[in-house]
Scaffold this motif. Sequence first.
Motif, PDB file in Angstrom:
ATOM      1  N   UNK A   4      -6.268  14.288   2.610  1.00  0.00           N
ATOM      2  CA  UNK A   4      -5.029  13.522   2.748  1.00  0.00           C
ATOM      3  C   UNK A   4      -4.443  13.695   4.139  1.00  0.00           C
ATOM      4  N   UNK A   5      -4.548  14.902   4.680  1.00  0.00           N
ATOM      5  CA  UNK A   5      -4.028  15.170   6.028  1.00  0.00           C
ATOM      6  C   UNK A   5      -4.734  14.296   7.067  1.00  0.00           C
ATOM      7  N   UNK A   6      -6.027  14.099   6.880  1.00  0.00           N
ATOM      8  CA  UNK A   6      -6.799  13.264   7.805  1.00  0.00           C
ATOM      9  C   UNK A   6      -6.318  11.815   7.765  1.00  0.00           C
ATOM     10  N   UNK A   7      -5.971  11.344   6.584  1.00  0.00           N
ATOM     11  CA  UNK A   7      -5.469   9.973   6.444  1.00  0.00           C
ATOM     12  C   UNK A   7      -4.170   9.795   7.230  1.00  0.00           C
TER      13      UNK A   7
ATOM     14  N   UNK B 170      -9.623  -1.303   0.875  1.00  0.00           N
ATOM     15  CA  UNK B 170      -9.211   0.003   1.368  1.00  0.00           C
ATOM     16  C   UNK B 170      -7.758  -0.081   1.840  1.00  0.00           C
ATOM     17  N   UNK B 171      -6.822   0.400   1.050  1.00  0.00           N
ATOM     18  CA  UNK B 171      -5.407   0.307   1.445  1.00  0.00           C
ATOM     19  C   UNK B 171      -5.095   1.066   2.727  1.00  0.00           C
TER      20      UNK B 171
ATOM     21  N   UNK C  34       0.815  -1.224   0.000  1.00  0.00           N
ATOM     22  CA  UNK C  34       0.000   0.000   0.000  1.00  0.00           C
ATOM     23  C   UNK C  34       0.846   1.270   0.000  1.00  0.00           C
ATOM     24  N   UNK C  35       2.162   1.114  -0.210  1.00  0.00           N
ATOM     25  CA  UNK C  35       3.084   2.255  -0.295  1.00  0.00           C
ATOM     26  C   UNK C  35       3.057   3.111   0.982  1.00  0.00           C
TER      27      UNK C  35
ATOM     28  N   UNK D 113      -1.824  -2.444  10.297  1.00  0.00           N
ATOM     29  CA  UNK D 113      -0.413  -2.768  10.483  1.00  0.00           C
ATOM     30  C   UNK D 113       0.261  -1.793  11.443  1.00  0.00           C
ATOM     31  N   UNK D 114      -0.083  -0.523  11.371  1.00  0.00           N
ATOM     32  CA  UNK D 114       0.461   0.476  12.294  1.00  0.00           C
ATOM     33  C   UNK D 114      -0.006   0.194  13.722  1.00  0.00           C
ATOM     34  N   UNK D 115      -1.261  -0.194  13.867  1.00  0.00           N
ATOM     35  CA  UNK D 115      -1.790  -0.561  15.189  1.00  0.00           C
ATOM     36  C   UNK D 115      -1.007  -1.755  15.747  1.00  0.00           C
ATOM     37  N   UNK D 116      -0.768  -2.765  14.899  1.00  0.00           N
ATOM     38  CA  UNK D 116      -0.040  -3.960  15.334  1.00  0.00           C
ATOM     39  C   UNK D 116       1.383  -3.617  15.759  1.00  0.00           C
TER      40      UNK D 116
END
Length: 238
Positions: A61-64, A116-117, A36-37, A124-127
């Motif tokens: 994008x900032x919210x993402x 949804x990438x 997902x880059x 993954x960030x949560x993990x």
Amino acid sequence: MFRHKGKRRSYGHNFRLASLLSFVAGIVNIVGLLSVDVLTTNVTGHFAFFSRTFVSEEFSSAVIYLWFLVSFLVGAFSSNFISETIVRKRENLSYVVPILLEIILLMLVATLHFNQPNVLACILLFAMGLQNALVTRVSQSVVRTTHLTGIFTDLGIELSQLLFYKTANENFTLKRSIYLKLAIIVCFFAGGIAAGFAYYYLKLKVLFIASSALILALLYDYILLKFYVIKRKVLHRH
């Protein structure tokens, strides 16, 4: 690797913990990038992207990027919250639930097809937030496994200190610390390179390798615990 804390914790415990979990982090990092880059083991770069998109008024994008930051933070919060809750009832299991949750999340990503990438990146960030908080707590901040900036900084400092600290004890302590940091760096790179090659054949299923490593870590600790329990009983009888 996980159970021993404080004075009971040895250099070997930290070395094994650092090596294994930095290998896992290296896998997750490259899988996030190739699929997902998105870098999924730290949040430093996401702060820069958030700032850039916010200043450019690209608020969607900032919210993402903000979600990426929050995902890692919530993962770290959840890891410590779970550990603190369980430790009051079953101290030996306080590390098991966060690791099991990380395993489930990695297997979930490896198994399901996410349209949804950004959702995949958040998981993954949560993990990785879970893992980093657990490792930091267990090792009392000696080991960090999901990012290398601080590791390279500390390594540079300690390599320079070898030129000044000459006593045998000082050199011994410094060299052990250097070997620990080198283990983190090498295993992180090894995980990334191995997963990078494997990704072109297995895609997200590469995360099963990371999950298997975590399962082996839990089994190792469980078997070792049972061994020492049996050993104490035998010695007590004699």
